[in-house]
Write a protein that holds these residues in place. Structure first.
Motif, PDB file in Angstrom:
ATOM      1  N   GLN A  53      -6.845 -13.733  22.247  1.00 21.72           N
ATOM      2  CA  GLN A  53      -6.864 -15.017  22.958  1.00 21.72           C
ATOM      3  C   GLN A  53      -5.534 -15.279  23.651  1.00 21.72           C
ATOM      4  OE1 GLN A  53      -7.930 -18.184  20.299  1.00 21.72           O
ATOM      5  NE2 GLN A  53     -10.119 -17.868  20.627  1.00 21.72           N
ATOM      6  N   SER A  54      -4.434 -14.941  22.950  1.00 22.08           N
ATOM      7  CA  SER A  54      -3.110 -15.198  23.503  1.00 22.08           C
ATOM      8  C   SER A  54      -2.864 -14.387  24.756  1.00 22.08           C
ATOM      9  CB  SER A  54      -2.043 -14.879  22.453  1.00 22.08           C
ATOM     10  OG  SER A  54      -2.191 -15.708  21.325  1.00 22.08           O
ATOM     11  N   LEU A  55      -3.299 -13.125  24.742  1.00 21.52           N
ATOM     12  CA  LEU A  55      -3.079 -12.258  25.895  1.00 21.52           C
ATOM     13  C   LEU A  55      -3.868 -12.762  27.106  1.00 21.52           C
ATOM     14  CD1 LEU A  55      -3.066  -8.737  24.218  1.00 21.52           C
ATOM     15  CD2 LEU A  55      -1.120 -10.094  24.990  1.00 21.52           C
ATOM     16  N   VAL A  56      -5.041 -13.323  26.844  1.00 23.33           N
ATOM     17  CA  VAL A  56      -5.829 -13.892  27.944  1.00 23.33           C
ATOM     18  C   VAL A  56      -5.089 -15.092  28.538  1.00 23.33           C
ATOM     19  CG1 VAL A  56      -7.953 -15.123  28.515  1.00 23.33           C
ATOM     20  CG2 VAL A  56      -8.044 -13.082  27.072  1.00 23.33           C
ATOM     21  N   LYS A  57      -4.490 -15.904  27.663  1.00 22.66           N
ATOM     22  CA  LYS A  57      -3.767 -17.090  28.115  1.00 22.66           C
ATOM     23  C   LYS A  57      -2.381 -16.754  28.668  1.00 22.66           C
ATOM     24  CE  LYS A  57      -6.086 -19.997  24.679  1.00 22.66           C
ATOM     25  NZ  LYS A  57      -5.907 -20.801  23.445  1.00 22.66           N
ATOM     26  N   GLY A  58      -1.865 -15.554  28.345  1.00 13.31           N
ATOM     27  CA  GLY A  58      -0.554 -15.159  28.842  1.00 13.31           C
ATOM     28  C   GLY A  58       0.591 -15.493  27.912  1.00 13.31           C
ATOM     29  N   HIS A  59       0.311 -16.095  26.748  1.00 12.79           N
ATOM     30  CA  HIS A  59       1.347 -16.435  25.772  1.00 12.79           C
ATOM     31  C   HIS A  59       0.847 -16.135  24.360  1.00 12.79           C
ATOM     32  CE1 HIS A  59       4.084 -18.393  28.591  1.00 12.79           C
ATOM     33  NE2 HIS A  59       3.047 -18.990  29.130  1.00 12.79           N
ATOM     34  N   THR A  60       1.739 -15.619  23.519  1.00 13.15           N
ATOM     35  CA  THR A  60       1.381 -15.343  22.123  1.00 13.15           C
ATOM     36  C   THR A  60       1.918 -16.406  21.172  1.00 13.15           C
ATOM     37  OG1 THR A  60       3.390 -14.025  21.785  1.00 13.15           O
ATOM     38  CG2 THR A  60       1.423 -12.854  22.550  1.00 13.15           C
ATOM     39  N   LYS A  61       2.713 -17.335  21.690  1.00 11.72           N
ATOM     40  CA  LYS A  61       3.342 -18.383  20.875  1.00 11.72           C
ATOM     41  C   LYS A  61       4.178 -17.767  19.752  1.00 11.72           C
ATOM     42  CE  LYS A  61       2.776 -22.209  21.588  1.00 11.72           C
ATOM     43  NZ  LYS A  61       3.501 -23.132  22.506  1.00 11.72           N
ATOM     44  N   THR A  62       4.821 -16.635  20.063  1.00 11.70           N
ATOM     45  CA  THR A  62       5.730 -15.999  19.118  1.00 11.70           C
ATOM     46  C   THR A  62       7.074 -15.768  19.793  1.00 11.70           C
ATOM     47  OG1 THR A  62       4.976 -13.774  19.736  1.00 11.70           O
ATOM     48  CG2 THR A  62       3.880 -14.818  17.864  1.00 11.70           C
ATOM     49  N   LEU A  63       8.141 -15.833  18.986  1.00 14.15           N
ATOM     50  CA  LEU A  63       9.489 -15.559  19.446  1.00 14.15           C
ATOM     51  C   LEU A  63      10.099 -14.481  18.566  1.00 14.15           C
ATOM     52  CD1 LEU A  63      10.840 -19.230  19.788  1.00 14.15           C
ATOM     53  CD2 LEU A  63       9.769 -17.841  21.586  1.00 14.15           C
ATOM     54  N   ASP A 114       6.487  -4.807  22.058  1.00 10.47           N
ATOM     55  CA  ASP A 114       5.141  -4.288  21.769  1.00 10.47           C
ATOM     56  C   ASP A 114       4.243  -5.370  21.170  1.00 10.47           C
ATOM     57  OD1 ASP A 114       5.824  -1.797  22.709  1.00 10.47           O
ATOM     58  OD2 ASP A 114       6.197  -0.932  20.724  1.00 10.47           O
ATOM     59  N   ARG A 115       4.847  -6.305  20.471  1.00  9.95           N
ATOM     60  CA  ARG A 115       4.088  -7.405  19.874  1.00  9.95           C
ATOM     61  C   ARG A 115       3.925  -8.583  20.828  1.00  9.95           C
ATOM     62  NH1 ARG A 115       5.845  -4.176  16.284  1.00  9.95           N
ATOM     63  NH2 ARG A 115       4.973  -4.034  14.188  1.00  9.95           N
ATOM     64  N   ARG A 116       4.341  -8.391  22.056  1.00  8.29           N
ATOM     65  CA  ARG A 116       4.149  -9.360  23.140  1.00  8.29           C
ATOM     66  C   ARG A 116       4.790 -10.715  22.828  1.00  8.29           C
ATOM     67  NH1 ARG A 116       2.296  -5.039  24.762  1.00  8.29           N
ATOM     68  NH2 ARG A 116       0.500  -4.787  26.142  1.00  8.29           N
ATOM     69  N   ARG A 139      11.122  -7.962  31.631  1.00  9.36           N
ATOM     70  CA  ARG A 139      10.607  -9.214  32.199  1.00  9.36           C
ATOM     71  C   ARG A 139      10.280 -10.242  31.114  1.00  9.36           C
ATOM     72  NH1 ARG A 139       9.827  -8.569  37.526  1.00  9.36           N
ATOM     73  NH2 ARG A 139       9.597  -6.447  38.342  1.00  9.36           N
ATOM     74  N   THR A 140      11.004 -10.147  30.006  1.00 11.40           N
ATOM     75  CA  THR A 140      10.823 -11.086  28.901  1.00 11.40           C
ATOM     76  C   THR A 140      12.012 -12.042  28.862  1.00 11.40           C
ATOM     77  OG1 THR A 140       9.616  -9.440  27.607  1.00 11.40           O
ATOM     78  CG2 THR A 140      10.580 -11.282  26.390  1.00 11.40           C
ATOM     79  N   PRO A 141      11.780 -13.347  28.785  1.00 17.50           N
ATOM     80  CA  PRO A 141      12.900 -14.295  28.704  1.00 17.50           C
ATOM     81  C   PRO A 141      13.807 -13.992  27.508  1.00 17.50           C
ATOM     82  CG  PRO A 141      10.863 -15.456  29.164  1.00 17.50           C
ATOM     83  CD  PRO A 141      10.471 -14.039  28.849  1.00 17.50           C
TER      84      PRO A 141
END
Length: 331
Positions: A53-63, A114-116, A139-141
Motif C-alpha cells: 500500500q505504501s509503495l502505491v502511495k509513494g510513502h512508507t511512513k518510515t525513517l 532497500d526498505r524504501r 534521491r532520498t531526503p
C-alpha cells in the motif's frame, strides 16, 4: 499464512475491487455488502499489506537514522527525542549503528534504501565526494547532524568551535593558565569524518593562542590516560585543568584521578562537554558544555519530515550552548 483480499472476495462472492472499496472505506458499495466484507475480514484476522500500500502511495511512513553507537549517552538521548517526534508524526524509525565503520555505514544506508525509507537522518563517518554522490543518486531526503558533508544536505548541531572557545575563556577566567585538551577522536583524522572533533580542536587552539600567558598540551591518542599521567608529572603549575572533548572521557579521567588520590578541583580542574544525563550522579559535579540534545533530536525529525514533504528547510540549524559550571573547577 497471511489472508489476502482475493480470499475475502471469494468467501463473500464479490470482486477484489469491491473488497478494496470496503477495506479502504471508499464509496460505490452497498452498506450490507461492506458490513459483510468487514465482518469476514475481521474473523479471518486480515491485515493489509502495508508495504505494498505504501509503495502505491509513494510513502512508507518510515525513517532511518544512522548513529555511531549508543554507548555515548548523547546519542541515545538524541535518538529517543528523534523517535518520539517521528512517532508523533506517524512514522516508524529504523535505527542502525555504523560504529564509525565507513563500509558498514554504506551497507546500512543501502539496507535502509532497500526498505524504501522516506528519509534518513545521518551522522556520517564517510566524508568524500563519492559518498556524497551516492547519497544524491538515491534521491532520498537526507538531513545530517554532528559531522558535516560538503554537499547540499541540511545540517543541525551546535557551534562546536565556539563552544570550546567559550570553555577556554571560562577556565581562563577561573585562573587556569595551563590546559590539557584531551580528544582521542583526533587520532582518526584522515581515516573517517571527524568534523566535530576538528572543530572543537580548532576552537581550543585559537582560544588558547589569544591568551598570552596560557600554556597547553593536546592528547589525541587511544591510550590517553598513560599520556595524561606523563604530562601531570611534568606540570608544576598549580592551576592546571583538563578539558575533555566529551563527558565520556571526562568521566574516565575523573575515575582515574580518584584512583590516584589526585583531588578535583583542589589539585587539578576537570571539564567535560555534552552534559549527558548520567552527570547528575557524579561527585564532584562536572563542569561541562550544555546544549539541548532533546531539541536537536526533535528538530532533526522535523527537518527530515519537512524535506520528505518537499518543504523548504534551512541549510544549517544551530542549537544554543552554554558553559554549565559544576564543582570540578575552582576560582
Amino acid at each position: 499464512m497471511n489472508v489476502t483480499s482475493k480470499q475475502i472476495a471469494e468467501l463473500c462472492g464479490v470482486t477484489r475491487g469491491t473488497v478494496d472499496r470496503a477495506l479502504n472505506n471508499r464509496p460505490g458499495i452497498h452498506p450490507e455488502t461492506r458490513e459483510k466484507i468487514m465482518r469476514v475480514a475481521e474473523e479471518l484476522g486480515y491485515r493489509p499489506h502495508f508495504l505494498a500500500q505504501s509503495l502505491v502511495k509513494g510513502h512508507t511512513k518510515t525513517l532511518g537514522i544512522v548513529l555511531f553507537d549508543i554507548h555515548n549517552q548523547i546519542f541515545s538521548q538524541l535518538f529517543h527525542a528523534f523517535e518520539a517526534e517521528a512517532r508523533k508524526r506517524g512514522y516508524i524509525v529504523y535505527l542502525v549503528l555504523s560504529n564509525r565503520d565507513k563500509e558498514l555505514e554504506l551497507e546500512y544506508i543501502n539496507n535502509l534504501l532497500d526498505r524504501r525509507v522516506d528519509g534518513i537522518a545521518l551522522l556520517p563517518a564517510n566524508d568524500n565526494k563519492k559518498f556524497e554522490s551516492f547519497l544524491l543518486r538515491s534521491r532520498t531526503p537526507i538531513v545530517t547532524f554532528g559531522n558535516r558533508l560538503s554537499g547540499p544536505f541540511p545540517y543541525i548541531w551546535i557551534n562546536d568551535k565556539q563552544a570550546i572557545c567559550d570553555s577556554v575563556a571560562f577556565l581562563a577566567n577561573q585562573g587556569y593558565r595551563h590546559l590539557i585538551y584531551l580528544s582521542p577522536p583526533l587520532m582518526r583524522k584522515g581515516k573517517e569524518n571527524i568534523y566535530v572533533p576538528e572543530q572543537r580542536y580548532q576552537g581550543f587552539i585559537s582560544a588558547c593562542d589569544e591568551i598570552p600567558d596560557m600554556q597547553y598540551n593536546v592528547i589525541a591518542q587511544k591510550h590517553y590516560l598513560s599520556e595524561l599521567e606523563l604530562l601531570l608529572d611534568k606540570i608544576d603549575d598549580s592551576k592546571c585543568a583538563i578539558l575533555c572533548s566529551s563527558d565520556v572521557y571526562a568521566l574516565e579521567v575523573l575515575k582515574w584521578l580518584k584512583a590516584r588520590k589526585i583531588r578535583v578541583p583542589e589539585q587539578v580542574g576537570l571539564m567535560g562537554f555534552d552534559n549527558i544525563d548520567f552527570l547528575k550522579y557524579i561527585n564532584p559535579a562536572l563542569t561541562t558544555v550544555d546544549y539541548n540534545v532533546n531539541e536537536i533530536g526533535t528538530k532533526l525529525a522535523d527537518l527530515l519530515i519537512r524535506r520528505i514533504n518537499a518543504d523548504e528547510v534551512p541549510a544549517e540549524t544551530l542549537i544554543a550552548h552554554h558553559v554549565l559550571q559544576g564543582e570540578s573547577v575552582t576560582p
